[in-house]
Enzyme design. Structure first.
Site, PDB file in Angstrom:
ATOM      1  N   HIS A   1      -7.732 -40.756  48.167  1.00  0.00           N
ATOM      2  CA  HIS A   1      -8.389 -40.165  49.339  1.00  0.00           C
ATOM      3  C   HIS A   1      -8.091 -40.959  50.609  1.00  0.00           C
ATOM      4  O   HIS A   1      -8.136 -40.406  51.705  1.00  0.00           O
ATOM      5  CB  HIS A   1      -9.903 -40.060  49.108  1.00  0.00           C
ATOM      6  CG  HIS A   1     -10.278 -38.921  48.218  1.00  0.00           C
ATOM      7  ND1 HIS A   1     -11.505 -38.300  48.253  1.00  0.00           N
ATOM      8  CD2 HIS A   1      -9.570 -38.265  47.261  1.00  0.00           C
ATOM      9  CE1 HIS A   1     -11.540 -37.318  47.349  1.00  0.00           C
ATOM     10  NE2 HIS A   1     -10.373 -37.288  46.731  1.00  0.00           N
ATOM     11  N   ASP A   2      -7.797 -42.246  50.471  1.00  0.00           N
ATOM     12  CA  ASP A   2      -7.372 -43.016  51.644  1.00  0.00           C
ATOM     13  C   ASP A   2      -5.953 -42.598  52.048  1.00  0.00           C
ATOM     14  O   ASP A   2      -5.695 -42.259  53.212  1.00  0.00           O
ATOM     15  CB  ASP A   2      -7.421 -44.519  51.335  1.00  0.00           C
ATOM     16  CG  ASP A   2      -7.082 -45.361  52.555  1.00  0.00           C
ATOM     17  OD1 ASP A   2      -7.456 -44.955  53.680  1.00  0.00           O
ATOM     18  OD2 ASP A   2      -6.433 -46.416  52.414  1.00  0.00           O
TER      19      ASP A   2
ATOM     20  N   VAL B   1      -5.071 -39.241  53.909  1.00  0.00           N
ATOM     21  CA  VAL B   1      -5.620 -39.000  55.253  1.00  0.00           C
ATOM     22  C   VAL B   1      -5.018 -40.033  56.205  1.00  0.00           C
ATOM     23  O   VAL B   1      -5.417 -41.192  56.216  1.00  0.00           O
ATOM     24  CB  VAL B   1      -7.159 -39.094  55.228  1.00  0.00           C
ATOM     25  CG1 VAL B   1      -7.728 -38.779  56.610  1.00  0.00           C
ATOM     26  CG2 VAL B   1      -7.732 -38.143  54.187  1.00  0.00           C
TER      27      VAL B   1
ATOM     28  N   GLY C   1      -2.361 -41.671  55.928  1.00  0.00           N
ATOM     29  CA  GLY C   1      -1.696 -42.782  55.248  1.00  0.00           C
ATOM     30  C   GLY C   1      -2.643 -43.800  54.640  1.00  0.00           C
ATOM     31  O   GLY C   1      -3.860 -43.741  54.829  1.00  0.00           O
TER      32      GLY C   1
ATOM     33  N   ASP D   1      -4.319 -46.685  54.837  1.00  0.00           N
ATOM     34  CA  ASP D   1      -4.666 -47.586  55.933  1.00  0.00           C
ATOM     35  C   ASP D   1      -6.128 -48.023  55.887  1.00  0.00           C
ATOM     36  O   ASP D   1      -6.657 -48.511  56.895  1.00  0.00           O
ATOM     37  CB  ASP D   1      -4.377 -46.892  57.286  1.00  0.00           C
ATOM     38  CG  ASP D   1      -5.204 -45.623  57.451  1.00  0.00           C
ATOM     39  OD1 ASP D   1      -5.937 -45.254  56.505  1.00  0.00           O
ATOM     40  OD2 ASP D   1      -5.123 -44.992  58.524  1.00  0.00           O
TER      41      ASP D   1
ATOM     42  N   SER E   1      -8.685 -46.364  56.052  1.00  0.00           N
ATOM     43  CA  SER E   1      -9.569 -45.608  56.957  1.00  0.00           C
ATOM     44  C   SER E   1     -10.794 -45.058  56.224  1.00  0.00           C
ATOM     45  O   SER E   1     -11.882 -44.980  56.790  1.00  0.00           O
ATOM     46  CB  SER E   1      -8.803 -44.469  57.637  1.00  0.00           C
ATOM     47  OG  SER E   1      -8.165 -43.655  56.671  1.00  0.00           O
TER      48      SER E   1
ATOM     49  N   PRO F   1      -7.064 -32.091  49.359  1.00  0.00           N
ATOM     50  CA  PRO F   1      -7.088 -30.717  48.864  1.00  0.00           C
ATOM     51  C   PRO F   1      -8.386 -30.394  48.114  1.00  0.00           C
ATOM     52  O   PRO F   1      -8.807 -31.173  47.264  1.00  0.00           O
ATOM     53  CB  PRO F   1      -5.890 -30.649  47.901  1.00  0.00           C
ATOM     54  CG  PRO F   1      -5.521 -32.054  47.608  1.00  0.00           C
ATOM     55  CD  PRO F   1      -6.044 -32.913  48.709  1.00  0.00           C
TER      56      PRO F   1
END
Ligand code: HEM
Length: 235
Positions: free
Chosen positions: A11-12, A15, A17, A19, A21, A108
């Site tokens: 999941h990181d 979204v 790349g 990173d 986030s 997805p």
């Protein structure tokens, strides 16, 4: 927990790349990825990443990014669960922000059509084979697979083979979602599932290859990113 950490990495990476986030907490003025629909109440393991980060910072402050910790924790989780092992590329830097919209659009949903899944993976540099391999990693969800595939006897046998032939690496619940929602997947990715089912060694090696490719998605380098001190907030 190993499975949950692996999902955090997916999941990181999907979204903007790999990173880190996903790891940023929401604040009163910022809504990040944790509260996006694909993550809210289902993404787990953030406290484990924090504990690892704290230990790493104690001995080697300011060097290892949260994004790299996610990549290493995923590899080690899979290896500890008797899955394949691989060399993790390192040097990713952490994002300074995150986008809830990007998370809602980038991950997805289980209602996706097969063609949409394939094209989403392709736009991240991953093939249909990578997608099938990555979807076959969660410790046994046999009951779910059983419940959802009994109307598809051949698939069920193939999945059973896969589950029996691979050591604690079996098909995850999302595959069963995919099977329900995408009977086409059976046709289009049939040969890949069949090949993994007949050759667990292929599955292990293709899974490792796909994990390395997933870890390559859009890394931040240099001043594009930073090494966060605390994975939950930018420095
Ligand atoms: C192919 C498209 C995918 C879809 C549609 C999908 C969807 C889902 C859904 C709906 C769940 C259940 C979440 C919940 O507990 O409510 C789930 C769980 C999970 N997914 Fe996926 N997923 C996909 C691909 C992947 C990939 C590529 C990975 C990792 C390489 C992955 C790893 C996991 C894991 C480990 C869990 C269980 C997490 C836990 O129990 O904490 N998924 N997925």
């Amino acid at each position: 927990m190993g499975a949950s950490l692996l999902r955090l990495f997916f999941h990181d990476c999907f979204v903007n790349g790999c990173d880190g986030s996903l790891l940023l907490d929401d604040t009163s003025s910022f809504k990040g990825e944790k509260s996006a629909a694909p993550n809210l109440n289902s993404a787990r393991g953030f406290n484990v990443i924090d504990a690892i980060k704290d230990k790493v910072e104690e001995v080697c402050p300011g060097v290892v990014s949260c994004a790299d910790i996610l990549a290493i924790a995923s590899r080690d989780s899979v290896a500890l669960l008797d899955g394949p092992n691989w060399n993790v590329k390192l040097g990713r830097r952490d994002s300074k922000t995150a986008s809830q919209t990007a998370a809602n659009n980038g991950i997805p949903p289980p209602s996706s059509s097969l063609s949409s899944l394939i094209s989403r993976f392709q736009s991240n540099g991953l093939s249909a084979k990578d997608m099938v391999a990555l979807s076959g990693k969660e410790p046994a969800q046999e009951q779910v697979v059983k419940a959802t595939t009994t109307s598809l006897p051949w698939i069920f046998r193939a999945l059973r083979n896969l589950i029996t032939n691979t050591t604690r690496i079996s098909l995850p619940r999302e595959v069963s979602y995919i099977l329900i929602n995408n009977s086409l997947m059976v046709d289009q990715t049939d040969s890949i599932v069949r090949s993994f089912s007949n050759n667990p060694g292929y599955f292990r090696s293709d899974f490792a290859t796909a994990m390395i490719k997933m870890g390559d998605i859009s890394p931040l380098t240099g001043s594009q990113g930073e090494i966060r001190k605390n994975c939950r907030k930018p420095n």
